[in-house]
Design an enzyme around this catalytic site. Sequence first.
Site, PDB file in Angstrom:
ATOM      1  N   GLU A   1       1.669  -0.474  -5.002  1.00 54.28           N
ATOM      2  CA  GLU A   1       0.740   0.589  -5.331  1.00 54.28           C
ATOM      3  C   GLU A   1       1.636   1.815  -5.513  1.00 54.28           C
ATOM      4  O   GLU A   1       2.105   2.389  -4.525  1.00 54.28           O
ATOM      5  CB  GLU A   1      -0.275   0.825  -4.211  1.00 54.28           C
TER       6      GLU A   1
ATOM      7  N   ASP B   1       0.837  -1.195   0.000  1.00 53.24           N
ATOM      8  CA  ASP B   1       0.000   0.000   0.000  1.00 53.24           C
ATOM      9  C   ASP B   1       0.878   1.253   0.000  1.00 53.24           C
ATOM     10  O   ASP B   1       1.852   1.339   0.754  1.00 53.24           O
ATOM     11  CB  ASP B   1      -0.891  -0.014   1.249  1.00 53.24           C
TER      12      ASP B   1
END
Length: 703
Positions: free
Chosen positions: A379, A343
């Site tokens: 990401e 993330d």
Amino acid sequence: MTQVWPGSAYPLGATYDGTGTNFAIFSEVAEKVELCLFDEEGNEERIRLPEMDGYVWHAFLPGIHPGQKYGFRVHGPYDPAQGLRCNPNKLLLDPYAKAIDGQVDWDPSVFGYDFETLERNDDDSAAHMPKSVVTNPYFDWGTDRPPRTPLNKTVIYEAHVKGLTMTNPRIPEELRGTYAGVAHPATIEHLQDLGITAIELLPVHQFVQDDTLQQKGLRNYWGYNTIGFFAPHNEYASTTTGGQHVQEFKGMVRALHEAGIEVILDVVYNHTAEGNHLGPTLSFRGIDNRTYYKLVEGDEQHYMDYTGTGNTLNVRTPQSLQLIMDSLRYWVTEMHVDGFRFDLASALARELHAVDRLATFFDLVHQDPVVSQVKLIAEPWDVGEGGYQVGNFPALWAEWNGKYRDTVRDFWRGEGGTIGEFADRISGSSDLYQHSGRRPVASINFVTAHDGFTLNDLVSYNEKHNEANGEDNNDGESHNRSWNHGVEGPTDDPEILQLRAQQRRNFIATMMLSQGVPMLLHGDELGRSQAGNNNGYCQDSELTWIDWEDVDEGLLEFTKRVTRLRADHPTFRRRRFFHGRPVRRGQGEPVPDIAWLTPEGEQMGEEDWDVAYAKSLAVYLNGVGIREMDERGEYVKDDHFYLAYNASGDAIEFTLPSDDYCRVWTTVLDTAEMHEVEPVEVKPGETVTVQGRSIVVLTGPAE
């Protein structure tokens, strides 16, 4: 009195060896560290850790067995202006805890300051804190082996442990919403039927339920609020007694592996649940604040925030880097997971302020003999300046391709001037990845993900509808590149419903037949809707769970057909990039590995790419031109394919190219049709009707 032996400074955390447990915790600022043991009634015994080596405080306690609840109290300086926040009145979770029992109940004592005066708060927090738990490291893995599916054969299913299983009537009620529910044959059968090879689970590291959300009657559903990087989240277990949820998680992984499905974890190492300077003192903040967090230079009371959550982990310090790497290795070696999706990965690359793709974290990953061998997905953005880094991650890394998502959405909603970039994206995005020595599999191709509209909502809403989140619809992305096709939300208009269904098929077919790695959002194959909510992070309810009683059977069967088509034909999952946009060729010259064609059957020229209003094109994929070896060292040979994309509203006659490309074609897919098409032979020079906003796929034998 509990016996206390010196023990060892390594490994960190609580380590049970069959006779007792070694406890070790790092704190450079500590003057004294106490280990706190709790019985089932909550009674506490404090034990001063007698040894300190290299700022690691440690002891071995014989007779302490799995199931023992514990925490730490760190005595040391408290001077927030200097970034020092030790307070022994705050019970602290072990950063290396393998299991955590309970939740934070948000009593004022869990904060290090008084809400009114902002002065130091010395109320004891133990009664209001979750507890770390000693775990049993032994588990019968049997013959478990990781599937190790090559990336070019991987199909990812992004899923939420609870949302995937919570309403499935085929799963026993007591197992719904749990790791055991994911491991249930009903879940696994669905994944296998879809052709899924890897399930990517939204965060399962222990996370904290936000007080602000709970006050609104909401919950942290997604889980991007980690407090324990080694502990599986306890709310996703059917039983948590004595740390049994660790065993349940391992059982889930073992069952998925037996079915040939890999497990990828969405991990959040960029920040923790302790938030900004007004957040609670739960673990890292009270242990060694300056070591674990990036602080504002010259104003160390405040935290650097590249994540939008209040703090950012300080990856410049050896201890933070060790924490991340130890956690990653633990999940691979002890929990048997097969990869990670990071993330806001750009935040991990910020050694100072700028994003550096050669940052220390990436160096450590590359040289690590364990972590470097699993699937690594970034990401590739964070919320800081310069944080959008699609295409800039180093070798070994795949990336969520945000440009793929945006371009494919724009193409199918009829935006002009997109065919050039659309061609780049569906052919593997070589413009983004080839320069760094990577291959098409560096591109994780997705149209929808947990963050944003579901596929159903993408074709049903022009605007977000997040009123249920309690922020006056101000949260969530406003520029969604969506199209409601004439009516906002649900409708009974049969023409609109038919077009929406066709567009869903277009998105799934485009994604599955693109070069790269496709990622399907859970429930998209079933027609799942969130009623236009594009930020379901706080909606732990029927709004975000899959409704297994309301399934679009036609879309489900279509998705299965397309994933089978991809699996059966290596042409759609090449390991190498195409040679590039072909030039015009003369009669009798070799056919290139890829050819972009106009609806008239001619190769695209420069002027064709530049037509702003063009909304259609075709591509020829040469099955012989793969020139790749399979696992047995034999060259792969496949059929030829011709794909015609028509994003305009009108039907277009596509003329098939000359017999230099193929001597006969057969229709295998038409997104204008819900059901499987009858195979129809078409010869070179003949035309194929491609309905408005649809794809037609033809195949021909390689000679």
